[in-house]
Write a protein that holds these residues in place. Structure first.
Motif, PDB file in Angstrom:
ATOM      1  N   LEU A 155       0.862  -1.179   0.000  1.00 23.03           N
ATOM      2  CA  LEU A 155       0.000   0.000   0.000  1.00 23.03           C
ATOM      3  C   LEU A 155       0.901   1.232   0.000  1.00 23.03           C
ATOM      4  CD1 LEU A 155      -2.549   1.730   0.399  1.00 23.03           C
ATOM      5  CD2 LEU A 155      -2.448   1.195   2.840  1.00 23.03           C
ATOM      6  N   VAL A 156       0.773   2.062  -1.029  1.00 17.24           N
ATOM      7  CA  VAL A 156       1.558   3.294  -1.140  1.00 17.24           C
ATOM      8  C   VAL A 156       0.656   4.469  -0.796  1.00 17.24           C
ATOM      9  CG1 VAL A 156       2.877   4.800  -2.676  1.00 17.24           C
ATOM     10  CG2 VAL A 156       3.060   2.311  -2.899  1.00 17.24           C
ATOM     11  N   ILE A 157       1.082   5.271   0.181  1.00 16.38           N
ATOM     12  CA  ILE A 157       0.330   6.465   0.584  1.00 16.38           C
ATOM     13  C   ILE A 157       0.981   7.675  -0.079  1.00 16.38           C
ATOM     14  CG2 ILE A 157      -0.445   7.867   2.519  1.00 16.38           C
ATOM     15  CD1 ILE A 157      -0.094   5.389   4.303  1.00 16.38           C
ATOM     16  N   GLY A 158       0.230   8.330  -0.968  1.00 19.98           N
ATOM     17  CA  GLY A 158       0.745   9.505  -1.654  1.00 19.98           C
ATOM     18  C   GLY A 158       0.859   9.284  -3.147  1.00 19.98           C
ATOM     19  N   SER A 159       0.625  10.351  -3.932  1.00 20.26           N
ATOM     20  CA  SER A 159       0.701  10.233  -5.393  1.00 20.26           C
ATOM     21  C   SER A 159       1.472  11.386  -6.013  1.00 20.26           C
ATOM     22  CB  SER A 159      -0.712  10.169  -5.987  1.00 20.26           C
ATOM     23  OG  SER A 159      -1.463  11.327  -5.639  1.00 20.26           O
ATOM     24  N   GLY A 160       2.413  11.958  -5.248  1.00 23.46           N
ATOM     25  CA  GLY A 160       3.335  12.925  -5.825  1.00 23.46           C
ATOM     26  C   GLY A 160       4.442  12.198  -6.570  1.00 23.46           C
ATOM     27  N   PRO A 161       5.488  12.904  -6.981  1.00 21.16           N
ATOM     28  CA  PRO A 161       6.584  12.239  -7.696  1.00 21.16           C
ATOM     29  C   PRO A 161       7.193  11.076  -6.914  1.00 21.16           C
ATOM     30  CG  PRO A 161       6.775  14.604  -7.943  1.00 21.16           C
ATOM     31  CD  PRO A 161       5.660  14.374  -6.952  1.00 21.16           C
ATOM     32  N   GLN A 208       1.193  -6.687  -6.385  1.00 19.24           N
ATOM     33  CA  GLN A 208      -0.146  -6.106  -6.380  1.00 19.24           C
ATOM     34  C   GLN A 208      -0.126  -4.891  -5.458  1.00 19.24           C
ATOM     35  OE1 GLN A 208      -2.322  -9.825  -5.295  1.00 19.24           O
ATOM     36  NE2 GLN A 208      -3.478  -9.427  -7.169  1.00 19.24           N
ATOM     37  N   VAL A 209      -0.381  -3.723  -6.034  1.00 19.23           N
ATOM     38  CA  VAL A 209      -0.171  -2.469  -5.314  1.00 19.23           C
ATOM     39  C   VAL A 209      -1.488  -1.696  -5.208  1.00 19.23           C
ATOM     40  CG1 VAL A 209       1.184  -0.334  -5.199  1.00 19.23           C
ATOM     41  CG2 VAL A 209       2.172  -2.393  -6.249  1.00 19.23           C
ATOM     42  N   LEU A 210      -1.717  -1.171  -4.010  1.00 16.16           N
ATOM     43  CA  LEU A 210      -2.851  -0.302  -3.739  1.00 16.16           C
ATOM     44  C   LEU A 210      -2.309   1.079  -3.412  1.00 16.16           C
ATOM     45  CD1 LEU A 210      -5.892   0.215  -3.034  1.00 16.16           C
ATOM     46  CD2 LEU A 210      -5.353  -0.586  -0.710  1.00 16.16           C
ATOM     47  N   GLY A 211      -2.933   2.100  -3.962  1.00 18.69           N
ATOM     48  CA  GLY A 211      -2.535   3.470  -3.667  1.00 18.69           C
ATOM     49  C   GLY A 211      -3.605   4.204  -2.900  1.00 18.69           C
ATOM     50  N   LEU A 212      -3.195   4.998  -1.929  1.00 17.38           N
ATOM     51  CA  LEU A 212      -4.116   5.819  -1.139  1.00 17.38           C
ATOM     52  C   LEU A 212      -3.706   7.271  -1.298  1.00 17.38           C
ATOM     53  CD1 LEU A 212      -6.428   6.125   0.927  1.00 17.38           C
ATOM     54  CD2 LEU A 212      -4.721   5.817   2.738  1.00 17.38           C
ATOM     55  N   VAL A 255      -4.393  -0.426  -8.116  1.00 19.81           N
ATOM     56  CA  VAL A 255      -5.711   0.025  -7.697  1.00 19.81           C
ATOM     57  C   VAL A 255      -5.545   1.268  -6.818  1.00 19.81           C
ATOM     58  CG1 VAL A 255      -7.793  -0.578  -6.398  1.00 19.81           C
ATOM     59  CG2 VAL A 255      -6.623  -2.322  -7.780  1.00 19.81           C
ATOM     60  N   TRP A 256      -6.446   2.260  -7.016  1.00 21.51           N
ATOM     61  CA  TRP A 256      -6.370   3.499  -6.234  1.00 21.51           C
ATOM     62  C   TRP A 256      -7.588   3.649  -5.332  1.00 21.51           C
ATOM     63  CZ3 TRP A 256      -2.079   6.363  -5.990  1.00 21.51           C
ATOM     64  CH2 TRP A 256      -1.132   6.215  -7.005  1.00 21.51           C
ATOM     65  N   GLN A 257      -7.336   4.134  -4.148  1.00 20.76           N
ATOM     66  CA  GLN A 257      -8.389   4.444  -3.181  1.00 20.76           C
ATOM     67  C   GLN A 257      -8.218   5.896  -2.770  1.00 20.76           C
ATOM     68  OE1 GLN A 257     -10.888   2.433  -1.609  1.00 20.76           O
ATOM     69  NE2 GLN A 257     -11.576   4.343  -0.678  1.00 20.76           N
ATOM     70  N   GLN A 258      -9.293   6.678  -2.809  1.00 28.80           N
ATOM     71  CA  GLN A 258      -9.193   8.075  -2.429  1.00 28.80           C
ATOM     72  C   GLN A 258      -9.547   8.231  -0.952  1.00 28.80           C
ATOM     73  OE1 GLN A 258     -10.682  10.576  -5.505  1.00 28.80           O
ATOM     74  NE2 GLN A 258     -10.808  12.396  -4.194  1.00 28.80           N
ATOM     75  N   GLY A 259      -8.708   8.955  -0.224  1.00 32.78           N
ATOM     76  CA  GLY A 259      -8.956   9.169   1.197  1.00 32.78           C
ATOM     77  C   GLY A 259      -7.696   9.586   1.920  1.00 32.78           C
ATOM     78  N   LEU A 260      -7.826   9.836   3.204  1.00 28.91           N
ATOM     79  CA  LEU A 260      -6.707  10.236   4.058  1.00 28.91           C
ATOM     80  C   LEU A 260      -6.451   9.154   5.101  1.00 28.91           C
ATOM     81  CD1 LEU A 260      -7.598  14.002   4.645  1.00 28.91           C
ATOM     82  CD2 LEU A 260      -5.625  13.137   3.391  1.00 28.91           C
ATOM     83  N   ALA A 261      -5.185   8.778   5.248  1.00 29.44           N
ATOM     84  CA  ALA A 261      -4.823   7.763   6.229  1.00 29.44           C
ATOM     85  C   ALA A 261      -4.975   8.327   7.634  1.00 29.44           C
ATOM     86  CB  ALA A 261      -3.389   7.298   6.005  1.00 29.44           C
ATOM     87  N   ALA A 262      -5.585   7.540   8.515  1.00 32.62           N
ATOM     88  CA  ALA A 262      -5.810   7.999   9.886  1.00 32.62           C
ATOM     89  C   ALA A 262      -5.134   7.114  10.920  1.00 32.62           C
ATOM     90  CB  ALA A 262      -7.313   8.064  10.180  1.00 32.62           C
TER      91      ALA A 262
END
Length: 410
Positions: A5-11, A26-30, A103-110
């Motif tokens: 799981l990768v948090i962030g979508s900047g460079p 298999q990678v998930l992005g938040l 796969v991308w998931q939109q949201g903020l990690a808490a």
């Protein structure tokens, strides 16, 4: 269950995500926004840093007339500088992610919880996301990365505009890395922390000009930088005709290295990868993302690898003992730059950019080996004026702990 799981979508986030996809994981992005949301800032890089990566096609501009100004002296840099086409750069990384069916998931990690075989991130909306390892690439204020506390953080700040002008603010087809000339400032202003012009010709009578504070604690405000930029332009008889874009940059230069025994992997600004003496980051993320991804993939292929074990493999690949040693040497350099008075600073950079190009370019890109870095530092000391040498010697006493940490780093 996702592998990562990768948090962030900047460079930084997209670089490591693309590399993880390249490893067949298999990678998930938040991310708080769409991963294709436009990046707000410009990104420059020396062309020779992209050549080994076969990524020079991602540049929108490239300049061969590259100079710096220290006092009245123009210093040819004899090295080509490029500007990323942000859309092309972002699309390139997203395409690599898409090929890996990310796969991308939109949201903020808490919140994050670690279990024997996986970790679980809960978003602010209450969505639970599980993966075998978490990579936090959410920037300088990361979601989960922990680091030692620091009492004195130095910030690079910059205020810039893209626009048209009554006359060229720099030579046509020119790139200016640092223009420290300060004759447009009053004597009182010249006793304040120095700033420099970073500028480039974008073609078609459009220029990017940015007033920059290399590093200071506290940060130089955008208001001061804006005033200085317009005062610099006015002193040259240049007026702003139209503004296409305003850029404001602020980021820490000397964040402590994160604790490298934690079960979440940091990357980019979250992992203190900003070069402490220059502020460069993007090139470093591109170079190191494949190695970190490979270490994660190898760890995940080990039976019963826990999130902590996988994270340790990634941290060890990212922050090798030699890279840690160099980090403290760069911090020592940063402390010197912040202590120097105006003339000392001019003399320092004049000497620095007269070193052999492989030495100063390798210093800025963090590509020198420890012996090569020490050779460059000793070469600068031997060639510098006495005022710069005296400042460096004083710093050994004041900031000797950084040199000691470089010696003892592991």
């Amino acid at each position: 269950m996702f592998d990562a799981l990768v948090i962030g979508s900047g460079p930084a986030g997209l670089s490591v995500a693309a590399s993880l996809c390249g490893e067949g994981l298999q990678v998930l992005g938040l991310t708080p926004t769409e991963p294709s949301a436009a990046w707000p800032n410009t990104y420059g890089i020396w062309r020779d840093e992209l050549e080994p990566l076969n990524l020079t096609n991602l540049l929108s501009h490239c300049w061969s007339d590259c100079v710096s100004y220290m006092g009245s002296r123009e210093i040819p840099l004899q090295r080509a500088y490029g500007l990323f086409d942000k859309d092309k750069f972002q699309t390139h990384l997203l395409t690599q992610c898409d090929r890996g069916k990310m796969v991308w998931q939109q949201g903020l990690a808490a919140k994050v919880e670690h279990h024997a075989s996986h970790s679980c991130v809960t978003t602010q909306a209450g969505v639970e996301l599980s993966a075998r390892v978490i990579i936090d690439a959410s920037g300088h204020k990361p979601a989960f990365i922990k680091r030692p506390s620091a009492s004195r953080i130095a910030y690079q700040s910059a205020y810039g505009i893209v626009g048209t002008f009554s006359s060229p603010p720099i030579r046509p087809d020119q790139f200016v890395l640092m223009d420290y000339r300060a004759d447009h400032l009053s004597p009182a202003e010249r006793t304040e922390p120095p700033t420099f012009l970073y500028a480039m010709d974008w073609g078609n009578d459009v220029y990017f000009v940015e007033e920059t504070s290399l590093a200071h604690c506290p940060a130089i405000t955008f208001e001061v930088l804006e005033q200085r930029l317009y005062k610099r332009l006015a002193a040259r008889g240049v007026q702003v005709k139209s503004v296409h874009h305003v850029e404001r940059c602020l980021f820490p230069m000397n964040l402590p290295l994160p604790f490298r025994d934690q079960a979440v992997v940091g990357f980019g600004g979250a992992a203190s990868m900003v070069h402490p003496a220059s502020g460069y980051l993007v090139g470093s993320t591109l170079r190191h993302a494949p190695g970190v991804a490979a270490a994660i993939a190898q760890a995940l292929n080990t039976n019963n690898s826990s999130p902590h074990q996988t994270a340790q493999a990634a941290w060890q690949a990212l922050w090798t003992p030699d890279r840690v040693r160099k980090h403290y040497l760069y911090l020592f350099g940063l402390e010197n730059l912040m202590r120097f008075e105006e003339q000392q600073l001019h003399n320092f950079f004049d000497t620095f950019f007269h070193l052999p190009v492989p030495q100063w370019s390798g210093f800025l890109s963090d590509s020198l080996s420890i012996p090569e870095l020490l050779q460059a530092m000793l070469g600068l000391f031997s060639q510098a004026p006495n005022s710069v040498r005296a400042g460096l010697i004083r710093s050994v006493g004041d900031e000797g702990k950084l040199l000691w940490r470089a010696l003892l780093a592991s």
